[in-house]
Design a protein around this motif. Structure first.
Motif, PDB file in Angstrom:
ATOM      1  N   SER A 210       0.812  -1.222   0.000  1.00 22.58           N
ATOM      2  CA  SER A 210       0.000   0.000   0.000  1.00 22.58           C
ATOM      3  C   SER A 210       0.844   1.270   0.000  1.00 22.58           C
ATOM      4  N   SER A 211       2.057   1.194   0.568  1.00 21.26           N
ATOM      5  CA  SER A 211       2.914   2.377   0.603  1.00 21.26           C
ATOM      6  C   SER A 211       4.375   1.967   0.644  1.00 21.26           C
ATOM      7  N   PHE A 212       5.189   2.642  -0.158  1.00 19.16           N
ATOM      8  CA  PHE A 212       6.631   2.425  -0.133  1.00 19.16           C
ATOM      9  C   PHE A 212       7.350   3.587   0.557  1.00 19.16           C
ATOM     10  N   LYS A 213       6.596   4.464   1.182  1.00 18.38           N
ATOM     11  CA  LYS A 213       7.186   5.613   1.852  1.00 18.38           C
ATOM     12  C   LYS A 213       7.765   5.185   3.187  1.00 18.38           C
ATOM     13  N   ALA A 214       9.048   5.447   3.400  1.00 23.74           N
ATOM     14  CA  ALA A 214       9.707   5.063   4.643  1.00 23.74           C
ATOM     15  C   ALA A 214       9.020   5.702   5.840  1.00 23.74           C
ATOM     16  N   GLY A 215       8.830   4.904   6.891  1.00 21.85           N
ATOM     17  CA  GLY A 215       8.208   5.400   8.107  1.00 21.85           C
ATOM     18  C   GLY A 215       6.707   5.405   8.102  1.00 21.85           C
ATOM     19  N   THR A 254      21.181  -4.604   8.008  1.00 20.50           N
ATOM     20  CA  THR A 254      21.186  -3.899   9.286  1.00 20.50           C
ATOM     21  C   THR A 254      19.786  -3.538   9.765  1.00 20.50           C
ATOM     22  N   ARG A 255      18.803  -3.674   8.912  1.00 22.12           N
ATOM     23  CA  ARG A 255      17.411  -3.440   9.291  1.00 22.12           C
ATOM     24  C   ARG A 255      16.645  -4.735   9.091  1.00 22.12           C
ATOM     25  N   TYR A 256      16.067  -5.235  10.161  1.00 18.29           N
ATOM     26  CA  TYR A 256      15.428  -6.544  10.150  1.00 18.29           C
ATOM     27  C   TYR A 256      13.999  -6.448  10.667  1.00 18.29           C
ATOM     28  N   LEU A 257      13.060  -6.934   9.892  1.00 19.03           N
ATOM     29  CA  LEU A 257      11.653  -6.921  10.281  1.00 19.03           C
ATOM     30  C   LEU A 257      11.098  -8.326  10.162  1.00 19.03           C
ATOM     31  N   HIS A 258      10.376  -8.746  11.184  1.00 17.18           N
ATOM     32  CA  HIS A 258       9.664 -10.022  11.129  1.00 17.18           C
ATOM     33  C   HIS A 258       8.199  -9.723  11.330  1.00 17.18           C
ATOM     34  N   VAL A 259       7.411 -10.052  10.328  1.00 21.13           N
ATOM     35  CA  VAL A 259       6.019  -9.609  10.297  1.00 21.13           C
ATOM     36  C   VAL A 259       5.089 -10.816  10.275  1.00 21.13           C
ATOM     37  N   HIS A 260       4.051 -10.751  11.103  1.00 18.91           N
ATOM     38  CA  HIS A 260       3.045 -11.801  11.128  1.00 18.91           C
ATOM     39  C   HIS A 260       1.732 -11.263  10.580  1.00 18.91           C
ATOM     40  N   ALA A 271      -3.420 -13.230   1.925  1.00 18.87           N
ATOM     41  CA  ALA A 271      -2.828 -13.172   3.260  1.00 18.87           C
ATOM     42  C   ALA A 271      -2.353 -11.737   3.465  1.00 18.87           C
ATOM     43  N   ASP A 272      -2.811 -11.103   4.548  1.00 16.70           N
ATOM     44  CA  ASP A 272      -2.561  -9.685   4.780  1.00 16.70           C
ATOM     45  C   ASP A 272      -1.607  -9.465   5.946  1.00 16.70           C
ATOM     46  N   PHE A 273      -0.642  -8.568   5.740  1.00 17.58           N
ATOM     47  CA  PHE A 273       0.350  -8.218   6.741  1.00 17.58           C
ATOM     48  C   PHE A 273       0.447  -6.696   6.813  1.00 17.58           C
ATOM     49  N   SER A 274       1.045  -6.189   7.880  1.00 18.59           N
ATOM     50  CA  SER A 274       1.255  -4.753   7.998  1.00 18.59           C
ATOM     51  C   SER A 274       2.621  -4.490   8.610  1.00 18.59           C
ATOM     52  N   THR A 275       3.333  -3.517   8.061  1.00 21.47           N
ATOM     53  CA  THR A 275       4.672  -3.204   8.547  1.00 21.47           C
ATOM     54  C   THR A 275       4.991  -1.752   8.240  1.00 21.47           C
ATOM     55  N   SER A 276       6.249  -1.373   8.394  1.00 22.17           N
ATOM     56  CA  SER A 276       6.728  -0.049   8.039  1.00 22.17           C
ATOM     57  C   SER A 276       8.195  -0.161   7.674  1.00 22.17           C
ATOM     58  N   PHE A 277       8.577   0.372   6.526  1.00 22.69           N
ATOM     59  CA  PHE A 277       9.987   0.375   6.134  1.00 22.69           C
ATOM     60  C   PHE A 277      10.692   1.511   6.886  1.00 22.69           C
ATOM     61  N   PRO A 278      11.714   1.205   7.670  1.00 24.28           N
ATOM     62  CA  PRO A 278      12.290   2.219   8.560  1.00 24.28           C
ATOM     63  C   PRO A 278      13.022   3.352   7.872  1.00 24.28           C
ATOM     64  N   GLU A 279      13.556   3.116   6.685  1.00 22.66           N
ATOM     65  CA  GLU A 279      14.306   4.158   5.976  1.00 22.66           C
ATOM     66  C   GLU A 279      14.299   3.834   4.493  1.00 22.66           C
ATOM     67  N   PRO A 280      14.624   4.811   3.633  1.00 26.83           N
ATOM     68  CA  PRO A 280      14.650   4.544   2.196  1.00 26.83           C
ATOM     69  C   PRO A 280      15.706   3.498   1.840  1.00 26.83           C
ATOM     70  N   GLY A 281      15.485   2.805   0.708  1.00 25.48           N
ATOM     71  CA  GLY A 281      16.454   1.837   0.227  1.00 25.48           C
ATOM     72  C   GLY A 281      15.805   0.540  -0.204  1.00 25.48           C
ATOM     73  N   LEU A 282      16.650  -0.397  -0.646  1.00 25.53           N
ATOM     74  CA  LEU A 282      16.172  -1.698  -1.096  1.00 25.53           C
ATOM     75  C   LEU A 282      15.922  -2.614   0.081  1.00 25.53           C
ATOM     76  N   TYR A 283      14.835  -3.388   0.001  1.00 23.50           N
ATOM     77  CA  TYR A 283      14.494  -4.393   1.003  1.00 23.50           C
ATOM     78  C   TYR A 283      14.115  -5.688   0.293  1.00 23.50           C
ATOM     79  N   LYS A 284      14.552  -6.801   0.854  1.00 27.96           N
ATOM     80  CA  LYS A 284      14.111  -8.091   0.338  1.00 27.96           C
ATOM     81  C   LYS A 284      13.073  -8.659   1.281  1.00 27.96           C
ATOM     82  N   ILE A 285      11.992  -9.152   0.697  1.00 25.04           N
ATOM     83  CA  ILE A 285      10.857  -9.703   1.431  1.00 25.04           C
ATOM     84  C   ILE A 285      10.766 -11.187   1.140  1.00 25.04           C
ATOM     85  N   TRP A 286      10.727 -11.992   2.199  1.00 20.92           N
ATOM     86  CA  TRP A 286      10.497 -13.429   2.042  1.00 20.92           C
ATOM     87  C   TRP A 286       9.148 -13.765   2.683  1.00 20.92           C
TER      88      TRP A 286
END
Length: 305
Positions: A210-215, A254-260, A271-286
């Protein structure tokens, strides 16, 4: 099984990575590998470790929860760690024994742990190029000691994230680094996926963010269809007590998120999840899910702005 429900979704951790020594361990039946070619894998985790072996604890994503931890700002005084690997620098494909010892601030072994998502500990292992991913479950051997075994597909450095809850304490993640012997292989650069649709094991998964805006809060929605018939998949099975789990790491690990998931159970097609990207940049999602008794992983690379 013990769910920890909180309010938004994702543990965000700044991690200082440790080197380690030697030891022995036992096999873990949940060890699998995953790469950008969608090899199968498994799940979990959350919090910080400092270079002197102290670990930090903070809130961690449950099923739709949030929290953040910073190892540089919140060094924990109530837990210390010792990692041992045998062999210390394994060859690719060689079984490696992993031991992790956990102590309180008086140097006594931490002996009691909560069961969280059906396990006392979740161990996430990721290669430095983010192509290899494992989620295994070390066994508790008593007196503060956890044991596991793993093998590594290729040479280079791997980051380990151990996630657990000492009884009476916060959810905690500590980290280490393991070097696999051999000439470092040329890695494909991590790049943003042009399309957020992948097919794995006859399953096509599409990811909507829904959003790629950091924070800013971001909803992650996975939608599953049969790759052959294009029909919606409605027979997903619980994986570690939920419809699925998501692990997210930034490019430099250096930035690690575990989302349920927002809702603990379900069978698809979403399957729906919710999180927040802490800062701009590339992230890999598994994204990790299960169908017909087999766990599968869907990897995506996105860019936060």
């Amino acid at each position: 099984m013990k769910y920890r429900k909180r309010t938004a979704a994702a543990a965000i951790i700044v991690l200082s990575l440790l080197a380690a020594g030697c030891g022995s361990a036992s096999n873990d039946e949940h060890a699998e590998h995953a790469s950008d070619n969608q090899e199968a894998a498994n799940e979990h985790s959350g919090h910080p470790a400092s270079e002197n072996g102290n670990a930090g604890g903070d809130s961690h994503s449950g099923h739709g929860s949030d929290g953040d931890g910073d190892a540089s700002e919140k060094p924990a005084a109530d837990l210390s760690q010792e990692w041992r690997f045998s062999p210390q620098n394994p060859k690719p494909g060689e079984e490696t024994n992993i031991e992790l010892f956990l102590y309180d601030n008086a140097g006594k072994p931490i002996e009691k742990y909560e069961v969280n998502h059906e396990k006392q500990m979740h161990l996430i292992i990721v290669s430095e190029d983010m192509a290899e991913f494992m989620h295994i479950h070390p066994e508790y051997a008593g007196e503060g000691k956890f044991e596991a075994a793993a093998s590594f597909a290729k040479s280079g450095a791997y980051k380990l994230f151990a996630d657990f809850i000492p009884t009476g304490s916060a959810q905690t993640t500590i980290t280490s680094t393991l070097k696999v012997a051999g000439t470092k292989e040329t890695a494909e650069p991590l790049e943003k996926d042009a399309e957020l649709t992948k097919s794995v094991d006859g399953i096509t998964a599409a990811l909507k963010v829904s959003s790629f805006k950091a924070g800013e809060e971001a909803d992650l929605t996975f939608t599953f269809n049969d790759a052959a018939t294009k029909q919606p998949i409605t027979d997903l099975q619980p994986y570690l007590g939920a419809i699925g789990h998501v692990v997210i790491l930034n490019k430099d690990l250096t930035r690690y998120l575990h989302v349920h998931p927002k809702d603990g159970n379900g069978s698809g097609p979403t399957a729906d999840f919710s999180t927040s990207f802490p800062e701009p940049g590339l992230y890999k999602i598994w994204g990790q899910f299960q169908r017909n008794g087999k766990t599968f992983i869907i990897p995506f690379t996105v860019e936060a702005e």
